[in-house]
Design an enzyme around this catalytic site. Structure first.
Site, PDB file in Angstrom:
ATOM      1  N   THR A  13     -79.882 -21.145  -5.194  1.00 12.75           N
ATOM      2  CA  THR A  13     -79.046 -19.936  -5.210  1.00 12.75           C
ATOM      3  C   THR A  13     -77.760 -20.137  -6.002  1.00 12.75           C
ATOM      4  OG1 THR A  13     -79.937 -19.190  -3.108  1.00 12.75           O
ATOM      5  CG2 THR A  13     -77.772 -18.354  -3.684  1.00 12.75           C
ATOM      6  N   SER A  58     -85.529 -24.114  -4.272  1.00  9.46           N
ATOM      7  CA  SER A  58     -85.714 -25.417  -3.614  1.00  9.46           C
ATOM      8  C   SER A  58     -87.015 -25.554  -2.821  1.00  9.46           C
ATOM      9  CB  SER A  58     -84.500 -25.798  -2.775  1.00  9.46           C
ATOM     10  OG  SER A  58     -84.454 -25.095  -1.570  1.00  9.46           O
TER      11      SER A  58
HETATM   12  N1  ASP Z   1     -84.151 -19.959  -1.639  1.00 15.54           N
HETATM   13  C1  ASP Z   1     -83.015 -20.608  -2.190  1.00 15.54           C
HETATM   14  C2  ASP Z   1     -83.379 -22.037  -2.542  1.00 15.54           C
HETATM   15  O1  ASP Z   1     -83.479 -22.837  -1.631  1.00 15.54           O
HETATM   16  C3  ASP Z   1     -81.903 -20.588  -1.242  1.00 15.54           C
HETATM   17  C4  ASP Z   1     -80.680 -21.336  -1.706  1.00 15.54           C
HETATM   18  O2  ASP Z   1     -80.608 -21.855  -2.782  1.00 15.54           O
HETATM   19  O3  ASP Z   1     -79.751 -21.355  -0.949  1.00 15.54           O
HETATM   20  O4  ASP Z   1     -83.507 -22.333  -3.693  1.00 15.54           O
END
Ligand code: ASP
Length: 333
Positions: A13, A58
């Site tokens: 994110t 991630s």
């Molecule tokens: N879905 C995103 C990820 O883990 C959430 C984040 O980056 O906070 O890449």
């Protein structure tokens, strides 16, 4: 001496901007973009080298990527980096940070950070988290802490940290401990030091090892588990409470534990697996007597990372048990 920080970006994110699908965000930003958002960096006495390592959400980080990341971090440390910063998605930070913690030795601070709000949102937290992570990586007080996660001005030890909220900027907690430090007025204040654990080797089978995980659930006798477990090299059982499962699951788990390592953790989110409190079929005492390995204070996700590393390195049952004893902080009395 000028601090030499190496920063490696993995996506998440913190690096996301709206893509094609109705403004929903995808990882697009590179290290230069992330650094542009923190002009305060110019006032720090550091030399920073940035690597665009991956641009992933991630959930798509796997053990092959982690092994490559750990190799690169070790190369940077050998080349003189005095601190490492990793940016990534928060969904899997609790697992990746633990992997780095357990497989990279030495005193160099390794700091993982991310963001709960993407850069297009009001009060995006990425820039402040990244700046705080760089400050921690450059602080001599952070030497010897192992891998830490810095979010919302809190420093969490990789072995304790959990993502415990899906959206809050205060999502990161250490339920079995507390943050080991804070950033106060731009300074690292250390509150405690985790006990060091010796690093484990990263075996060549890291990308091909498969560790399954089952959460005990009300009324589930786990009939589906056996065919599924055949395709795994080991299992983590996230038991009820202090490490319990429905009694009908016991013969299956006992049989599996004779064939491969089966680790018993707790699905509760904090506290340790018990050893000698309950004696009914499916209790912790029953399961441990049938060869399941006690995860102690390690939650199921960290237990799974540890078991993955150990199995990939070809560890014996006795070595796996010993490693869990030490890593799960099980007190022998
Ligand atoms: N879905 C995103 C990820 O883990 C959430 C984040 O980056 O906070 O890449």
């Amino acid at each position: 001496m000028k601090h030499r920080i190496s920063m490696l970006t993995l996506g998440g994110t913190i690096a996301m901007t709206p893509g094609a699908a109705q403004g929903a965000v995808v990882p697009k930003l590179d290290a230069a973009d992330l650094l542009r958002a923190i002009p305060e960096l110019d006032r720090l006495d550091i030399e920073l080298t940035a690597f665009d390592f991956r641009r992933l959400p991630s959930p798509d980080i796997g053990f092959a990527v982690l092994a490559e990341l750990a190799d690169l971090i070790e190369r940077e440390i050998q080349a003189g980096a005095t601190g490492i910063v990793v940016t990534q998605g928060t969904d899997t930070i609790e697992e990746t940070s633990y992997f780095l913690d357990r497989t990279i030795g030495g005193d160099t601070p390794i700091v993982v950070t991310g963001a709960m709000r993407h850069p297009s949102q009001a009060s995006a937290d990425g820039p402040a988290n990244l700046l705080a992570a760089i400050r921690v990586a450059a602080d001599p007080k952070a030497r010897g802490l192992g891998c830490v996660v810095v979010m919302s001005d809190e420093i969490h030890a990789a072995r304790y940290v959990r993502k415990s909220h899906s959206t809050s900027t205060a999502a990161f907690t250490s339920p079995n401990a507390a943050p080991i430090g804070l950033i106060v007025e731009q300074e690292l204040v250390l509150l405690s030091r985790p006990r060091p654990c010796p690093p484990l080797s990263r075996g060549p089978k890291l990308p091909d090892t498969s560790i399954g995980m089952m959460h005990a659930a009300l009324g589930d006798n786990g009939e589906w588990l056996k065919p599924f477990a055949e395709h795994t090299d080991g299992l983590v059982i996230a038991g009820f409470g202090g490490g319990h499962v429905p009694s009908r699951l016991v013969p299956t788990l006992a049989e599996l534990a004779r064939a491969k390592p089966v680790v018993l953790a707790s699905r509760t989110g904090s506290g340790a697996v018990l050893r000698r409190t309950y004696g009914y079929p499916g209790s912790e005492q029953d399961l441990l007597s049938r060869g399941l390995i006690n995860a102690g204070f390690l939650d199921p996700f960290k237990a799974r990372v540890l078991l993955h590393v150990l199995v990939a390195a070809g560890a014996s049952h006795a070595e796996i048990t010993r490693a869990f004893h030490e890593s799960g902080e099980i007190q022998v009395s």
